[in-house]
Scaffold this active site. Structure first.
Site, PDB file in Angstrom:
ATOM      1  N   ASN A 120      28.754   6.259 -14.809  1.00 35.29           N
ATOM      2  CA  ASN A 120      29.198   6.145 -16.204  1.00 35.29           C
ATOM      3  C   ASN A 120      27.967   5.725 -17.000  1.00 35.29           C
ATOM      4  O   ASN A 120      27.570   4.561 -16.946  1.00 35.29           O
ATOM      5  CB  ASN A 120      30.326   5.113 -16.323  1.00 35.29           C
ATOM      6  CG  ASN A 120      30.729   4.875 -17.779  1.00 35.29           C
ATOM      7  OD1 ASN A 120      30.235   5.549 -18.686  1.00 35.29           O
ATOM      8  ND2 ASN A 120      31.602   3.914 -17.995  1.00 35.29           N
ATOM      9  N   TRP A 121      27.387   6.690 -17.685  1.00 36.56           N
ATOM     10  CA  TRP A 121      26.125   6.412 -18.380  1.00 36.56           C
ATOM     11  C   TRP A 121      26.348   5.606 -19.671  1.00 36.56           C
ATOM     12  O   TRP A 121      25.397   5.170 -20.292  1.00 36.56           O
ATOM     13  CB  TRP A 121      25.397   7.725 -18.695  1.00 36.56           C
ATOM     14  CG  TRP A 121      24.883   8.441 -17.486  1.00 36.56           C
ATOM     15  CD1 TRP A 121      25.194   8.184 -16.182  1.00 36.56           C
ATOM     16  CD2 TRP A 121      23.953   9.533 -17.459  1.00 36.56           C
ATOM     17  NE1 TRP A 121      24.522   9.045 -15.352  1.00 36.56           N
ATOM     18  CE2 TRP A 121      23.756   9.889 -16.106  1.00 36.56           C
ATOM     19  CE3 TRP A 121      23.276  10.265 -18.445  1.00 36.56           C
ATOM     20  CZ2 TRP A 121      22.899  10.928 -15.724  1.00 36.56           C
ATOM     21  CZ3 TRP A 121      22.430  11.299 -18.068  1.00 36.56           C
ATOM     22  CH2 TRP A 121      22.246  11.624 -16.719  1.00 36.56           C
ATOM     23  N   LYS A 122      27.615   5.450 -20.060  1.00 33.26           N
ATOM     24  CA  LYS A 122      27.967   4.715 -21.291  1.00 33.26           C
ATOM     25  C   LYS A 122      27.149   5.255 -22.475  1.00 33.26           C
ATOM     26  O   LYS A 122      26.822   6.425 -22.488  1.00 33.26           O
ATOM     27  CB  LYS A 122      27.800   3.204 -21.060  1.00 33.26           C
ATOM     28  CG  LYS A 122      28.580   2.740 -19.819  1.00 33.26           C
ATOM     29  CD  LYS A 122      28.751   1.257 -19.704  1.00 33.26           C
ATOM     30  CE  LYS A 122      29.568   0.945 -18.448  1.00 33.26           C
ATOM     31  NZ  LYS A 122      29.854  -0.471 -18.284  1.00 33.26           N
ATOM     32  N   HIS A 140      38.629   3.250 -20.120  1.00 31.75           N
ATOM     33  CA  HIS A 140      37.643   2.263 -19.667  1.00 31.75           C
ATOM     34  C   HIS A 140      37.897   0.940 -20.408  1.00 31.75           C
ATOM     35  O   HIS A 140      38.303   0.948 -21.574  1.00 31.75           O
ATOM     36  CB  HIS A 140      36.227   2.769 -19.935  1.00 31.75           C
ATOM     37  CG  HIS A 140      35.180   1.921 -19.284  1.00 31.75           C
ATOM     38  ND1 HIS A 140      34.766   0.732 -19.825  1.00 31.75           N
ATOM     39  CD2 HIS A 140      34.504   2.074 -18.108  1.00 31.75           C
ATOM     40  CE1 HIS A 140      33.861   0.189 -19.017  1.00 31.75           C
ATOM     41  NE2 HIS A 140      33.685   0.972 -17.976  1.00 31.75           N
ATOM     42  N   GLU A 180      35.988  -1.032 -21.802  1.00 32.85           N
ATOM     43  CA  GLU A 180      35.247  -1.144 -23.075  1.00 32.85           C
ATOM     44  C   GLU A 180      35.994  -0.422 -24.196  1.00 32.85           C
ATOM     45  O   GLU A 180      36.000  -0.867 -25.342  1.00 32.85           O
ATOM     46  CB  GLU A 180      33.823  -0.590 -22.882  1.00 32.85           C
ATOM     47  CG  GLU A 180      32.975  -1.562 -22.066  1.00 32.85           C
ATOM     48  CD  GLU A 180      31.894  -0.923 -21.219  1.00 32.85           C
ATOM     49  OE1 GLU A 180      31.535   0.251 -21.455  1.00 32.85           O
ATOM     50  OE2 GLU A 180      31.397  -1.610 -20.301  1.00 32.85           O
ATOM     51  N   GLU A 234      38.301  -1.494 -12.021  1.00 34.38           N
ATOM     52  CA  GLU A 234      37.110  -2.178 -12.530  1.00 34.38           C
ATOM     53  C   GLU A 234      37.479  -3.552 -13.092  1.00 34.38           C
ATOM     54  O   GLU A 234      37.933  -3.650 -14.243  1.00 34.38           O
ATOM     55  CB  GLU A 234      36.463  -1.352 -13.646  1.00 34.38           C
ATOM     56  CG  GLU A 234      35.996   0.019 -13.211  1.00 34.38           C
ATOM     57  CD  GLU A 234      34.866   0.526 -14.092  1.00 34.38           C
ATOM     58  OE1 GLU A 234      33.823   0.896 -13.539  1.00 34.38           O
ATOM     59  OE2 GLU A 234      35.017   0.533 -15.326  1.00 34.38           O
ATOM     60  N   GLY A 262      28.875  -5.088 -15.668  1.00 28.00           N
ATOM     61  CA  GLY A 262      27.622  -5.411 -16.342  1.00 28.00           C
ATOM     62  C   GLY A 262      27.190  -6.852 -16.188  1.00 28.00           C
ATOM     63  O   GLY A 262      26.316  -7.334 -16.907  1.00 28.00           O
ATOM     64  N   SER A 307      29.318  -3.679 -11.249  1.00 30.77           N
ATOM     65  CA  SER A 307      28.067  -4.140 -10.631  1.00 30.77           C
ATOM     66  C   SER A 307      27.846  -3.556  -9.228  1.00 30.77           C
ATOM     67  O   SER A 307      27.369  -4.247  -8.324  1.00 30.77           O
ATOM     68  CB  SER A 307      27.990  -5.666 -10.615  1.00 30.77           C
ATOM     69  OG  SER A 307      28.042  -6.181 -11.946  1.00 30.77           O
ATOM     70  N   GLY A 315      28.033   1.835 -13.472  1.00 27.70           N
ATOM     71  CA  GLY A 315      27.457   1.752 -14.812  1.00 27.70           C
ATOM     72  C   GLY A 315      25.942   1.664 -14.750  1.00 27.70           C
ATOM     73  O   GLY A 315      25.250   2.656 -14.520  1.00 27.70           O
ATOM     74  N   GLY A 316      25.413   0.454 -14.907  1.00 25.36           N
ATOM     75  CA  GLY A 316      23.964   0.230 -15.009  1.00 25.36           C
ATOM     76  C   GLY A 316      23.128   0.958 -13.965  1.00 25.36           C
ATOM     77  O   GLY A 316      22.125   1.601 -14.298  1.00 25.36           O
TER      78      GLY A 316
HETATM   79  P1  13P Z   1      28.258  -1.774 -14.191  1.00 24.19           P
HETATM   80  O1  13P Z   1      28.063  -0.967 -12.950  1.00 24.19           O
HETATM   81  O2  13P Z   1      27.070  -1.761 -15.109  1.00 24.19           O
HETATM   82  O3  13P Z   1      28.765  -3.149 -13.899  1.00 24.19           O
HETATM   83  O4  13P Z   1      29.413  -1.039 -15.028  1.00 24.19           O
HETATM   84  C1  13P Z   1      30.575  -0.694 -14.396  1.00 24.19           C
HETATM   85  C2  13P Z   1      31.347   0.198 -15.289  1.00 24.19           C
HETATM   86  O5  13P Z   1      31.846  -0.219 -16.311  1.00 24.19           O
HETATM   87  C3  13P Z   1      31.470   1.605 -14.899  1.00 24.19           C
HETATM   88  O6  13P Z   1      32.422   2.248 -15.664  1.00 24.19           O
END
Ligand code: 13P
Length: 247
Positions: free
Chosen positions: A9-11, A94, A96, A166, A172, A212, A233-234
């Site tokens: 997930n590149w956000k 998600h 967010e 999640e 994050g 994470s 994510g990251g």
């Molecule tokens: P991180 O891997 O950066 O914690 O993010 C997880 C995420 O929200 C994937 O959708």
């Protein structure tokens, strides 16, 4: 046997130019025999990344879509628009989007239904906050998110669904859920699927863990019986993603 599915997930990161370069760099190392690999990129990057991964088995996914087909919905993107760009997966709900863009279990449900109607596989996200975990309502909360998110979804569709568990406190933060915590919730998700549908459906649906995930912890997490891969994510923006895919 469920095939693992590992999605980045590149956000809201990467311009189309940067995204194409990143996709080029990541695509060769990733073993797509063991796992389905998806890059869920910003809508503006879908075209560039689709071009970059051509010839590989990597799929391109979106991070959101609206539940109406077209009309006066300024700023929104429809399923048909995504389909026309070759998108076959979309992240829905998600945390967010739930926290910052007022998405609810009801809007998630509408989007999941629309995605299935159009032949796009939703990656439906669920997860508890830190307070909910501390108050010991995690399982009830997740069960509710799954049940409402899947109102009206038939078992044939549910078998193709991907659910991403999640925990919000792990996103994050560098604070990964332990493999036991992640397994407990993913197994509870499978149990609620068996209640809503049947054992066959629960066995077929893929349940990811996200929060994470890194190359260092992916093996332990993905080795759990009810964890069928990850939503990353990251680390999906770095070469570490290859380590995660090839865990
Ligand atoms: P991180 O891997 O950066 O914690 O993010 C997880 C995420 O929200 C994937 O959708």
């Amino acid at each position: 046997m469920r095939k693992k599915v590992i999605a980045g997930n590149w956000k809201m990161n990467m311009t189309p130019t940067e995204a194409a370069a990143l996709a080029e760099r990541l695509k060769n190392g990733a073993d797509t025999d063991k796992s389905d690999v998806i890059f869920c990129v910003p809508a503006t990057d879908i075209y560039a990344v689709s071009q970059a991964v051509k010839g590989s088995n990597i799929s391109v996914g979106a991070q959101n879509m609206f539940f109406e087909d077209n009309g006066a919905y300024t700023g929104e993107i429809s399923a048909n628009m995504l389909l026309d760009m070759g998108v076959r997966y979309v992240i829905i709900g998600h945390s967010e989007r739930r926290e910052l863009f007022a998405e609810t279990n009801e809007t998630v449900n509408k989007k999941v239904l629309k995605a299935f109607e159009k032949g796009i596989v939703p990656i439906m996200c669920v997860g508890e906050s830190l307070v909910q975990r501390e108050k010991a309502v995690t399982i009830e909360w997740i069960r509710m998110q799954v049940k409402v998110g899947l109102f009206g979804v038939k078992s044939d569709a549910a078998k193709k669904l991907i659910i991403a568990y999640e925990p919000i406190w792990a996103i994050g933060t560098g604070k990964t859920a332990t493999s036991a915590q992640a397994q407990e919730v993913c197994s509870a998700i499978r149990a609620v699927l068996a209640e809503i549908y049947d054992a066959d459906t629960a066995e077929a649906t893929r349940v990811q863990y996200g929060g994470s995930v890194t190359g260092a912890n992916a093996g332990e997490l993905f080795g759990q019986p009810d964890i069928d891969g990850g939503l990353v994510g990251g680390a999906s923006l770095k070469d570490d993603f290859i380590k995660i895919v090839n865990y």
